[in-house]
Design a protein around this motif. Structure first.
Motif, PDB file in Angstrom:
ATOM      1  N   ASP A  59       0.831  -1.207   0.000  1.00 44.16           N
ATOM      2  CA  ASP A  59       0.000   0.000   0.000  1.00 44.16           C
ATOM      3  C   ASP A  59       0.867   1.260   0.000  1.00 44.16           C
ATOM      4  O   ASP A  59       0.566   2.244  -0.694  1.00 44.16           O
ATOM      5  CB  ASP A  59      -0.922   0.008   1.219  1.00 44.16           C
ATOM      6  N   ASP A  60       1.943   1.241   0.781  1.00 43.63           N
ATOM      7  CA  ASP A  60       2.840   2.400   0.847  1.00 43.63           C
ATOM      8  C   ASP A  60       3.509   2.656  -0.500  1.00 43.63           C
ATOM      9  O   ASP A  60       3.640   3.816  -0.932  1.00 43.63           O
ATOM     10  CB  ASP A  60       3.908   2.183   1.918  1.00 43.63           C
ATOM     11  N   VAL A  61       3.958   1.585  -1.159  1.00 42.92           N
ATOM     12  CA  VAL A  61       4.608   1.749  -2.464  1.00 42.92           C
ATOM     13  C   VAL A  61       3.613   2.284  -3.492  1.00 42.92           C
ATOM     14  O   VAL A  61       3.921   3.205  -4.261  1.00 42.92           O
ATOM     15  CB  VAL A  61       5.222   0.411  -2.929  1.00 42.92           C
ATOM     16  N   ARG A  62       2.416   1.731  -3.511  1.00 48.25           N
ATOM     17  CA  ARG A  62       1.410   2.231  -4.454  1.00 48.25           C
ATOM     18  C   ARG A  62       1.092   3.704  -4.193  1.00 48.25           C
ATOM     19  O   ARG A  62       0.958   4.503  -5.137  1.00 48.25           O
ATOM     20  CB  ARG A  62       0.133   1.388  -4.352  1.00 48.25           C
ATOM     21  N   ALA A  63       0.993   4.065  -2.916  1.00 48.12           N
ATOM     22  CA  ALA A  63       0.713   5.467  -2.575  1.00 48.12           C
ATOM     23  C   ALA A  63       1.841   6.379  -3.051  1.00 48.12           C
ATOM     24  O   ALA A  63       1.592   7.494  -3.547  1.00 48.12           O
ATOM     25  CB  ALA A  63       0.503   5.606  -1.067  1.00 48.12           C
ATOM     26  N   LEU A  64       3.089   5.932  -2.902  1.00 46.16           N
ATOM     27  CA  LEU A  64       4.232   6.716  -3.358  1.00 46.16           C
ATOM     28  C   LEU A  64       4.168   6.948  -4.867  1.00 46.16           C
ATOM     29  O   LEU A  64       4.360   8.079  -5.344  1.00 46.16           O
ATOM     30  CB  LEU A  64       5.530   5.992  -2.992  1.00 46.16           C
ATOM     31  N   PHE A  65       3.890   5.895  -5.613  1.00 51.05           N
ATOM     32  CA  PHE A  65       3.843   6.029  -7.068  1.00 51.05           C
ATOM     33  C   PHE A  65       2.647   6.868  -7.502  1.00 51.05           C
ATOM     34  O   PHE A  65       2.751   7.675  -8.437  1.00 51.05           O
ATOM     35  CB  PHE A  65       3.844   4.642  -7.721  1.00 51.05           C
ATOM     36  N   ASP A  66       1.528   6.711  -6.832  1.00 48.68           N
ATOM     37  CA  ASP A  66       0.357   7.540  -7.144  1.00 48.68           C
ATOM     38  C   ASP A  66       0.641   9.015  -6.864  1.00 48.68           C
ATOM     39  O   ASP A  66       0.249   9.894  -7.641  1.00 48.68           O
ATOM     40  CB  ASP A  66      -0.855   7.083  -6.327  1.00 48.68           C
ATOM     41  N   LYS A  67       1.316   9.284  -5.766  1.00 47.17           N
ATOM     42  CA  LYS A  67       1.645  10.661  -5.389  1.00 47.17           C
ATOM     43  C   LYS A  67       2.431  11.361  -6.483  1.00 47.17           C
ATOM     44  O   LYS A  67       2.212  12.555  -6.761  1.00 47.17           O
ATOM     45  CB  LYS A  67       2.442  10.655  -4.085  1.00 47.17           C
ATOM     46  N   HIS A  68       3.332  10.627  -7.120  1.00 42.60           N
ATOM     47  CA  HIS A  68       4.207  11.240  -8.122  1.00 42.60           C
ATOM     48  C   HIS A  68       3.743  10.967  -9.554  1.00 42.60           C
ATOM     49  O   HIS A  68       4.447  11.344 -10.503  1.00 42.60           O
ATOM     50  CB  HIS A  68       5.640  10.753  -7.917  1.00 42.60           C
ATOM     51  N   GLY A  69       2.596  10.332  -9.706  1.00 43.62           N
ATOM     52  CA  GLY A  69       2.068  10.089 -11.038  1.00 43.62           C
ATOM     53  C   GLY A  69       2.909   9.155 -11.880  1.00 43.62           C
ATOM     54  O   GLY A  69       3.015   9.309 -13.103  1.00 43.62           O
ATOM     55  N   LEU A  70       3.516   8.162 -11.230  1.00 39.47           N
ATOM     56  CA  LEU A  70       4.416   7.228 -11.907  1.00 39.47           C
ATOM     57  C   LEU A  70       3.795   5.841 -12.015  1.00 39.47           C
ATOM     58  O   LEU A  70       3.013   5.432 -11.157  1.00 39.47           O
ATOM     59  CB  LEU A  70       5.731   7.102 -11.136  1.00 39.47           C
ATOM     60  N   ALA A  71       4.210   5.109 -13.043  1.00 41.16           N
ATOM     61  CA  ALA A  71       3.904   3.688 -13.145  1.00 41.16           C
ATOM     62  C   ALA A  71       5.079   2.888 -12.609  1.00 41.16           C
ATOM     63  O   ALA A  71       6.239   3.294 -12.755  1.00 41.16           O
ATOM     64  CB  ALA A  71       3.643   3.308 -14.596  1.00 41.16           C
ATOM     65  N   LEU A  72       4.798   1.761 -11.969  1.00 39.76           N
ATOM     66  CA  LEU A  72       5.843   0.818 -11.566  1.00 39.76           C
ATOM     67  C   LEU A  72       5.868  -0.263 -12.639  1.00 39.76           C
ATOM     68  O   LEU A  72       4.989  -1.106 -12.707  1.00 39.76           O
ATOM     69  CB  LEU A  72       5.541   0.231 -10.175  1.00 39.76           C
ATOM     70  N   SER A  73       6.877  -0.208 -13.498  1.00 38.33           N
ATOM     71  CA  SER A  73       6.835  -1.018 -14.720  1.00 38.33           C
ATOM     72  C   SER A  73       7.229  -2.473 -14.504  1.00 38.33           C
ATOM     73  O   SER A  73       6.693  -3.369 -15.157  1.00 38.33           O
ATOM     74  CB  SER A  73       7.737  -0.406 -15.785  1.00 38.33           C
ATOM     75  N   SER A  74       8.174  -2.727 -13.596  1.00 36.86           N
ATOM     76  CA  SER A  74       8.665  -4.090 -13.400  1.00 36.86           C
ATOM     77  C   SER A  74       9.525  -4.120 -12.145  1.00 36.86           C
ATOM     78  O   SER A  74      10.028  -3.080 -11.696  1.00 36.86           O
ATOM     79  CB  SER A  74       9.508  -4.533 -14.612  1.00 36.86           C
TER      80      SER A  74
END
Length: 306
Positions: A59-74
């Motif tokens: 949840d923390d990682v998803r929140a971090l990526f959402d905050k910065h508008g990034l995709a986690l590609s792999s």
């Protein structure tokens, strides 16, 4: 298509800092390094501790990526899955499965690794070893909705004489590994120096490429005339000292990036093109690495349709 980069080039920075910098510099995605916290190679990075990863951390990682508008590609764990030491091979497999579990928790579709090689065996014997090693890994990942992707890096430094240490370096071998349920994390830089045209090699296989990397290669034909295709022998200072070519960030080598990106688009690629920064000129300090990433962005971003 989105433009991202592999976080391994900034091993000392926490993921939160990397994500903030990536967003500020107009990157759209990150391929996150997940080597173990204690590893063997000096460039290994562990930006997510997948061996101790739970739903709250996801949840923390998803929140971090959402905050910065990034995709986690792999998730990236490039190791030798055919290591000659059986105990070490099992450790590598166990960590790869941890990475698969973390990817599943995060909703990430791919985990990147190498096939690798037992240096005491022929390529054919290694293929037979891989056919015994990978099915359980592929099945485990597939049951969790994750694809295992193999980078086509030659990994010549893993072989005592600079020969291929990762048996995924040519289209012939790609077709074989596809039969095992594996996918390709395509990187044109490795093809260029072994004499394979990156664009020609790419075109037939785009449907087996869910993720791609962007690294360039600078060739020195005069040095090749001295050392030969396999590089330095008696004067090799370290396992990666080939002497007639070196990796560069995109735009500073001889890869045809217009051709590569166009072939990806034409083949229907909709994934992330992830810069893998291993440029010795733009390396050694955090600021130089970041400048290398800026150069890569300037090279590639005009080619990617928003």
């Amino acid at each position: 298509m989105k433009l991202g980069f592999l976080t391994a080039c900034l091993p000392q920075l926490p993921l939160a800092d990397i994500a903030a910098w990536a967003s500020e510099n107009d990157y759209q995605a990150l391929e996150v390094a997940v080597w173990p916290k204690v590893g063997g190679r000096d460039f290994e990075a562990s930006h997510i501790d997948v061996a101790h990863f739970d739903d709250a951390q996801a949840d923390d990682v998803r929140a971090l990526f959402d905050k910065h508008g990034l995709a986690l590609s792999s998730l990236a764990y490039y190791e030798n899955n055919l290591h000659p030491d059986v105990e070490r091979r099992e450790e590598i497999a166990a960590h790869l499965l941890h990475a698969v579990d973390a990817a599943a928790r995060l909703g990430v579709e791919t985990v990147g690794t190498f096939i690798g090689r037992h240096p005491g065996l022929s390529v054919k014997e290694n293929a037979e070893l891989a056919e015994r090693t990978f099915p359980r890994l592929v099945d485990y990942a597939g049951e969790r909705g994750v694809k295992i992707i193999i980078e086509n890096c030659v990994m010549e430094g893993w072989h005592p004489d600079g020969y291929p240490g990762n048996i995924a370096y040519s289209p012939e071998l790609w077709e074989w590994m596809f039969s095992l349920g594996l996918y390709l994390n395509y990187d044109p830089s490795h093809l260029l120096w072994i004499g394979i045209d990156p664009v020609t090699a790419l075109k037939p296989y785009v449907d087996r490429i869910p993720h791609a990397q962007a690294k360039d290669t600078q060739l020195d034909p005069a040095a090749r005339d001295r050392y030969g295709f396999f590089g330095k022998t008696l004067s090799r200072e370290h396992p990666w000292d080939e002497g007639w070519w070196r990796y560069r960030v995109p735009g500073l080598g001889q890869v045809d990036w217009n051709g590569v990106v166009d072939a990806l688009y034409e083949g229907g690629f909709t994934g992330v093109l992830s810069v893998e920064h291993e440029d010795p000129v733009w390396g050694g300090t955090e600021e130089k690495v970041k400048q290398g990433l800026r150069i890569a962005h300037r090279t590639l971003s005009p080619l990617i349709v928003g």
